[in-house]
Motif scaffolding. Structure first.
Motif, mmCIF file in Angstrom:
data_model
loop_
_atom_site.group_PDB
_atom_site.id
_atom_site.type_symbol
_atom_site.label_atom_id
_atom_site.label_comp_id
_atom_site.label_asym_id
_atom_site.label_seq_id
_atom_site.Cartn_x
_atom_site.Cartn_y
_atom_site.Cartn_z
ATOM 1 N N LEU A 95 2.659 27.911 -27.374
ATOM 2 C CA LEU A 95 1.483 27.854 -28.231
ATOM 3 C C LEU A 95 1.830 27.219 -29.570
ATOM 4 O O LEU A 95 2.875 27.514 -30.150
ATOM 5 C CB LEU A 95 0.925 29.259 -28.485
ATOM 6 C CG LEU A 95 0.578 30.112 -27.262
ATOM 7 C CD1 LEU A 95 0.132 31.497 -27.715
ATOM 8 C CD2 LEU A 95 -0.488 29.447 -26.425
ATOM 9 N N ILE A 144 -0.118 35.331 -15.974
ATOM 10 C CA ILE A 144 0.225 35.870 -17.290
ATOM 11 C C ILE A 144 1.569 36.583 -17.175
ATOM 12 O O ILE A 144 1.773 37.419 -16.284
ATOM 13 C CB ILE A 144 -0.841 36.846 -17.800
ATOM 14 C CG1 ILE A 144 -2.160 36.100 -18.043
ATOM 15 C CG2 ILE A 144 -0.377 37.535 -19.079
ATOM 16 C CD1 ILE A 144 -3.308 36.999 -18.451
ATOM 17 N N SER A 203 2.764 38.733 -24.365
ATOM 18 C CA SER A 203 1.543 39.462 -24.738
ATOM 19 C C SER A 203 1.850 40.541 -25.770
ATOM 20 O O SER A 203 1.035 40.805 -26.663
ATOM 21 C CB SER A 203 0.865 40.067 -23.500
ATOM 22 O OG SER A 203 1.644 41.089 -22.923
ATOM 23 N N MET A 259 -3.079 24.769 -21.662
ATOM 24 C CA MET A 259 -2.303 25.942 -21.259
ATOM 25 C C MET A 259 -2.782 26.425 -19.896
ATOM 26 O O MET A 259 -3.826 27.040 -19.779
ATOM 27 C CB MET A 259 -2.448 27.061 -22.300
ATOM 28 C CG MET A 259 -1.611 28.297 -21.989
ATOM 29 S SD MET A 259 -1.705 29.552 -23.283
ATOM 30 C CE MET A 259 -3.389 30.123 -23.088
ATOM 31 N N LEU A 261 -7.568 32.050 -20.674
ATOM 32 C CA LEU A 261 -7.035 31.423 -19.463
ATOM 33 C C LEU A 261 -8.124 31.171 -18.423
ATOM 34 O O LEU A 261 -8.201 30.097 -17.826
ATOM 35 C CB LEU A 261 -5.942 32.302 -18.853
ATOM 36 C CG LEU A 261 -4.498 32.090 -19.291
ATOM 37 C CD1 LEU A 261 -3.580 32.972 -18.468
ATOM 38 C CD2 LEU A 261 -4.080 30.632 -19.160
ATOM 39 N N ILE A 279 -6.363 36.886 -24.184
ATOM 40 C CA ILE A 279 -5.512 36.023 -23.368
ATOM 41 C C ILE A 279 -6.151 35.759 -22.006
ATOM 42 O O ILE A 279 -6.207 34.620 -21.531
ATOM 43 C CB ILE A 279 -4.115 36.663 -23.198
ATOM 44 C CG1 ILE A 279 -3.384 36.717 -24.548
ATOM 45 C CG2 ILE A 279 -3.289 35.892 -22.167
ATOM 46 C CD1 ILE A 279 -2.152 37.601 -24.547
ATOM 47 N N PHE A 319 -0.046 31.644 -19.119
ATOM 48 C CA PHE A 319 0.436 32.248 -20.358
ATOM 49 C C PHE A 319 1.824 32.839 -20.069
ATOM 50 O O PHE A 319 1.961 33.972 -19.619
ATOM 51 C CB PHE A 319 -0.514 33.339 -20.850
ATOM 52 C CG PHE A 319 -0.129 33.918 -22.180
ATOM 53 C CD1 PHE A 319 -0.350 33.210 -23.353
ATOM 54 C CD2 PHE A 319 0.471 35.164 -22.258
ATOM 55 C CE1 PHE A 319 0.012 33.739 -24.585
ATOM 56 C CE2 PHE A 319 0.832 35.702 -23.478
ATOM 57 C CZ PHE A 319 0.602 34.988 -24.645
#
Length: 298
Positions: free
Chosen positions: A10, A117, A128, A1, A286, A282, A4
């Motif tokens: 996922l 993100i 998120s 990944m 990352l 998150i 995000f």
């Protein structure tokens, strides 16, 4: 990944890993000791998401830089891509972006050497928020299997509804939708039920606000609460252990009765608290994948 951008990217194992990591963040972690620069680019108004990311970044020990599109070169016609490449060039290590375009995230994944993100993409994605909702539901029921979730409100214009419905179904939950006719989205392949059916059958009643900024043809909410909202009378018919969720901001007295916002069933403000821990998770995940956050930086 690498980035995000969507919960769709996922698998189940990765979703559960993020939930476990968020739980660890809730218990406290060490801050980084080397400077890591996080930059938040919000092209739409935000309170919860923007501040939640800011608090999450500061709890991790990151240096947080703000970005105001109204005083940036965006006003001179600069594209989102060129803005992002500029910030990457001057030393940003992480970008958190919210933008009104539905597909902006797909356009930025290439040719970037820092993680991104997605903090909201038009009306299609809010990954998120989805992950913090999953964290909240899992904490409540310790499973997703056969949990009955009904998403109620402006489905057509809600990125929360789109992200959550798909993710929860993959995890084994039973998903229903409930909406006024003008708020339905036929692109989501889930059954629609009435508000009274939703109230009686759901373990999780996930309410959404009417998004007037995206739904200009409807300018009144007269009688919405009594027709489609969660009234005190309806709340009394909910299952004993059923909970109420809402991504907020809340239109009190419109989609939910004023007295129910902070009732015993409500997890609305718990969702906001959980949002900080999930966003910490998150970011941490990352940065570790990119080699920016490792044992040498803490």
């Amino acid at each position: 990944m690498q980035h995000f951008l969507s919960v769709d990217q996922l698998n189940e194992e990765e979703i559960y890993h993020l939930i476990a990591l968020a739980k660890k963040c809730q218990q406290g972690i060490e801050q980084v000791k080397k400077p890591i620069f996080a930059l938040n680019l919000f092209f739409e108004p935000s309170t919860r998401t923007k501040m939640s990311f800011t608090v999450a970044q500061k709890k991790l020990g990151l240096e947080v830089l703000d970005f105001n599109p109204d005083s940036s070169s965006v006003q001179k016609g600069e594209s989102l891509y060129d803005t992002v490449k500029t910030l990457e060039s001057i030393g940003a290590d992480l970008l958190v972006i919210r933008h009104p375009d539905d597909d902006w995230a797909k356009q930025l994944g290439r040719n970037l050497s820092i993680p991104i993100i997605n903090a909201g993409a038009g009306k299609l994605e809010h990954p998120s928020q989805c992950m913090l909702d999953l964290f909240t539901i899992y904490h409540e029921f310790n499973t997703f299997k056969d949990i009955r979730v009904t998403i109620v409100g402006d489905i057509k214009h809600s990125r929360v509804a789109h992200s959550n419905a798909r993710a929860l179904q993959r995890l084994g939950a039973n998903i229903s939708l409930c909406a006024a006719p003008e708020f339905k989205d036929t692109n989501l392949d889930f059954p629609y039920v009435s508000i009274d059916e939703a109230v009686e059958q759901s373990d999780v009643l996930m309410l959404l606000r009417i998004q007037h900024e995206r739904h200009h043809e409807m300018n009144t909410t007269t009688n919405y609460l009594s027709t489609y909202g969660l009234t005190k009378e309806r709340e009394r018919k909910m299952k004993e252990k059923a909970i109420i969720m809402h991504p907020a901001p809340i239109n009190r007295g419109v989609e939910i009765d004023e007295d129910l916002v902070e009732c015993n069933r409500s997890r609305i403000f718990k969702q906001m608290e959980n949002g900080v821990y999930m966003r910490m998770a998150i970011i941490q995940l990352l940065l570790k994948k990119w080699g920016i956050y490792d044992e040498d930086t803490i």
